[in-house]
Design a protein around this motif. Sequence first.
Motif, PDB file in Angstrom:
ATOM      1  N   SER A 190       0.875  -1.221   0.090  1.00  0.00           N
ATOM      2  CA  SER A 190       0.055  -0.056  -0.002  1.00  0.00           C
ATOM      3  C   SER A 190       0.941   1.256   0.148  1.00  0.00           C
ATOM      4  O   SER A 190       1.559   1.458   0.845  1.00  0.00           O
ATOM      5  CB  SER A 190      -0.979   0.189   1.046  1.00  0.00           C
TER       6      SER A 190
ATOM      7  N   ASP B 135      -4.050  -6.684  -7.797  1.00  0.00           N
ATOM      8  CA  ASP B 135      -4.310  -6.566  -6.489  1.00  0.00           C
ATOM      9  C   ASP B 135      -3.225  -6.906  -5.401  1.00  0.00           C
ATOM     10  O   ASP B 135      -3.245  -7.147  -4.375  1.00  0.00           O
ATOM     11  CB  ASP B 135      -5.651  -7.227  -5.887  1.00  0.00           C
TER      12      ASP B 135
ATOM     13  N   PHE C 284      -1.466  -1.021  -4.102  1.00  0.00           N
ATOM     14  CA  PHE C 284      -2.420  -0.192  -4.046  1.00  0.00           C
ATOM     15  C   PHE C 284      -1.874   1.266  -3.868  1.00  0.00           C
ATOM     16  O   PHE C 284      -1.059   1.347  -2.883  1.00  0.00           O
ATOM     17  CB  PHE C 284      -3.298  -0.394  -2.824  1.00  0.00           C
TER      18      PHE C 284
ATOM     19  N   SER D 208      -7.966   1.385 -11.594  1.00  0.00           N
ATOM     20  CA  SER D 208      -8.046   0.176 -10.551  1.00  0.00           C
ATOM     21  C   SER D 208      -7.285   0.348  -9.627  1.00  0.00           C
ATOM     22  O   SER D 208      -5.893   0.527  -9.706  1.00  0.00           O
ATOM     23  CB  SER D 208      -8.126  -0.928 -11.351  1.00  0.00           C
ATOM     24  N   ASN D 209      -7.391   0.333  -8.137  1.00  0.00           N
ATOM     25  CA  ASN D 209      -6.588   0.324  -7.165  1.00  0.00           C
ATOM     26  C   ASN D 209      -5.781   1.596  -6.830  1.00  0.00           C
ATOM     27  O   ASN D 209      -4.927   1.358  -6.265  1.00  0.00           O
ATOM     28  CB  ASN D 209      -5.655  -1.170  -7.094  1.00  0.00           C
TER      29      ASN D 209
ATOM     30  N   GLU E 250     -10.808  -1.250   2.209  1.00  0.00           N
ATOM     31  CA  GLU E 250     -10.846  -1.850   0.847  1.00  0.00           C
ATOM     32  C   GLU E 250      -9.625  -2.670   0.445  1.00  0.00           C
ATOM     33  O   GLU E 250      -9.526  -3.626  -0.166  1.00  0.00           O
ATOM     34  CB  GLU E 250     -11.071  -0.842  -0.161  1.00  0.00           C
ATOM     35  N   THR E 251      -8.266  -1.900   0.821  1.00  0.00           N
ATOM     36  CA  THR E 251      -7.133  -2.574   0.677  1.00  0.00           C
ATOM     37  C   THR E 251      -7.116  -4.113   1.213  1.00  0.00           C
ATOM     38  O   THR E 251      -6.738  -4.890   0.820  1.00  0.00           O
ATOM     39  CB  THR E 251      -5.692  -1.727   0.929  1.00  0.00           C
TER      40      THR E 251
ATOM     41  N   ARG F 201      -9.248  -5.981   2.254  1.00  0.00           N
ATOM     42  CA  ARG F 201     -10.240  -6.784   1.630  1.00  0.00           C
ATOM     43  C   ARG F 201      -9.639  -7.448   0.305  1.00  0.00           C
ATOM     44  O   ARG F 201      -9.766  -8.513   0.186  1.00  0.00           O
ATOM     45  CB  ARG F 201     -11.478  -6.035   1.392  1.00  0.00           C
ATOM     46  N   LYS F 202      -8.894  -6.801  -0.424  1.00  0.00           N
ATOM     47  CA  LYS F 202      -8.428  -7.312  -1.513  1.00  0.00           C
ATOM     48  C   LYS F 202      -7.004  -8.020  -1.432  1.00  0.00           C
ATOM     49  O   LYS F 202      -6.921  -8.925  -2.498  1.00  0.00           O
ATOM     50  CB  LYS F 202      -8.222  -5.920  -2.767  1.00  0.00           C
ATOM     51  N   ARG F 203      -6.245  -7.483  -0.673  1.00  0.00           N
ATOM     52  CA  ARG F 203      -4.984  -8.236  -0.709  1.00  0.00           C
ATOM     53  C   ARG F 203      -4.848  -9.652  -0.166  1.00  0.00           C
ATOM     54  O   ARG F 203      -5.836 -10.096   0.789  1.00  0.00           O
ATOM     55  CB  ARG F 203      -3.877  -7.289   0.177  1.00  0.00           C
ATOM     56  N   ASP F 204      -3.838 -10.324  -0.496  1.00  0.00           N
ATOM     57  CA  ASP F 204      -3.958 -11.817  -0.149  1.00  0.00           C
ATOM     58  C   ASP F 204      -2.417 -12.360   0.218  1.00  0.00           C
ATOM     59  O   ASP F 204      -1.995 -13.284  -0.134  1.00  0.00           O
ATOM     60  CB  ASP F 204      -4.201 -12.743  -1.420  1.00  0.00           C
TER      61      ASP F 204
END
Length: 524
Positions: free
Chosen positions: A358, A388, A391, A403-404, A419-420, A422-425
């Motif tokens: 991020s 993703d 960000f 996007s992002n 939101e970051t 939620r999206k990151r893995d």
Amino acid sequence: MRGQTSEQSADEAGQHADSRAIANATGAVGAVRTASETVDEQLAAIDGLAGAQADEIGTVVTEVSELSATIEEVAASSEQVAQRSENAADRAADGRAAAADAMAVVESVQETSEELAAEIRRLNDRIDTIENALAGIDDIAEQTNMLALNASIEAARAGNGGGADGFAVVADEIKSLAAESQAQADTIESALADVQAAADETVAQLEATTEQIATGTDHVADAMDEFDAVAETVERTADDVQSVSVATDDLADSSETIAAQSEQVADRAGDIEDSIADIRTARTEQTAMLREVEDALSTADRGPTTTQSVPTGIDAIDDRCGGLVEGGQSVLESDGAALDDVVGQLVVAALADGRAVSLTPTPTLDRDTLAAAFEGSDDSLDGAIREDRLFVLDAFDTWGRGSNVFDLQSRSLGEVNRETDRKRDAPLLIVGNIAGEIAVLGEQQARAARYENDGSVFEESDTVLNVIDGERVGDSFGAFYVGAADQVFSVESERGDRRLTVVDSPGITGEPSTRLGSPRATDR
């Protein structure tokens, strides 16, 4: 699925939390000390401002005293002007009265002159009568002469013997002429008496006229004196008016000086208010930090343990520290030296290590500059954003839409962080830009956001690196982050070269600086 870079036991996780708490407490205490020093400096500045303000107020008092004296002078001059104006009015009234008296005398002289003219005309008439009488006397004289001549002739004719009757006739005629002459003489005498009386009356009237003229002259002289006095009074009044004008000018100058001094006093007061506001901010900051110290120390009962590291791709950091402390908070600060290429290396290295990033870019770190950092790697800027893994939190509106890419002008920092998350893995490297947060939120909210982000959204394995530009972030606010950091790195520029120093890191303190070299051409 989210995961850790290595498995940790429950004990290790607890030790890590305690280590972080003690590190935060130690850093917060240092920040409190820095903030206290800032407060002391601001108090000293307030003392200086207060002293300067006192001196200026003293000057204002002096000016006010001079202004009062000038006003009193103006008032006194005004009273004198008023008194002299009254005197001028009185003198003018006296002058008008004297002029009126002179006018009456002149009118009287005019009437006397008219009477004198009439008397003279009557005298002329009497003179004409005398002339007629004298003409009659002349006729009588001629006739007497003729009679005398006739008498002589008759006497010669009569001789010695006779002619008495003739002489008698002549004698009678002469007697008659003598009587007539006497009557004419009486008439002349009477006329002369009248002429004498008229002459006497004329003389008397002329004498009266002369006296009246003299009186009129005196009155006119008095009138002239009065008008001269009026003129003199008017001149003095003009002088007084000039004095009042000068005094008024002095009053205006004093007023301007007072106005200028008042402005300076107001400016000083504004400076004092600003300093007081800074003090309140610093005290608030101290309170928050002390609260953090209390919370941290209440839970810390074990020493720090060895943790995982996040590679940075920068030899000066990786070789000495092994990278950034995973789950920790680090600070990268500069004195205005370019950091865009350094931040780009950090982002690329973290992505290559399997982490998500991020990023809050600096004002000059745009798409092209960051894309250049990916050159020579197996990754790309667009790919990291699309998948993703990257960000971008755009605080300075230099990235456009996509996007992002989150516009912090229109979306809140908390919303973007959620939101970051939620999206990151993958574990997250959070590269914050303090100047950007201040620009968007202001100092107070930026500080609150810092506390909110700690443990409320991100996980303990997520790592934070705050970038602090000393030219855009104040010392006190910068100390807020430096004091609570696990690691502090400083970049300084000198003659175009940059050197990085490991200021503080677990097991390493005050490490000698390492040359970074000049920034890359794409680092604007």
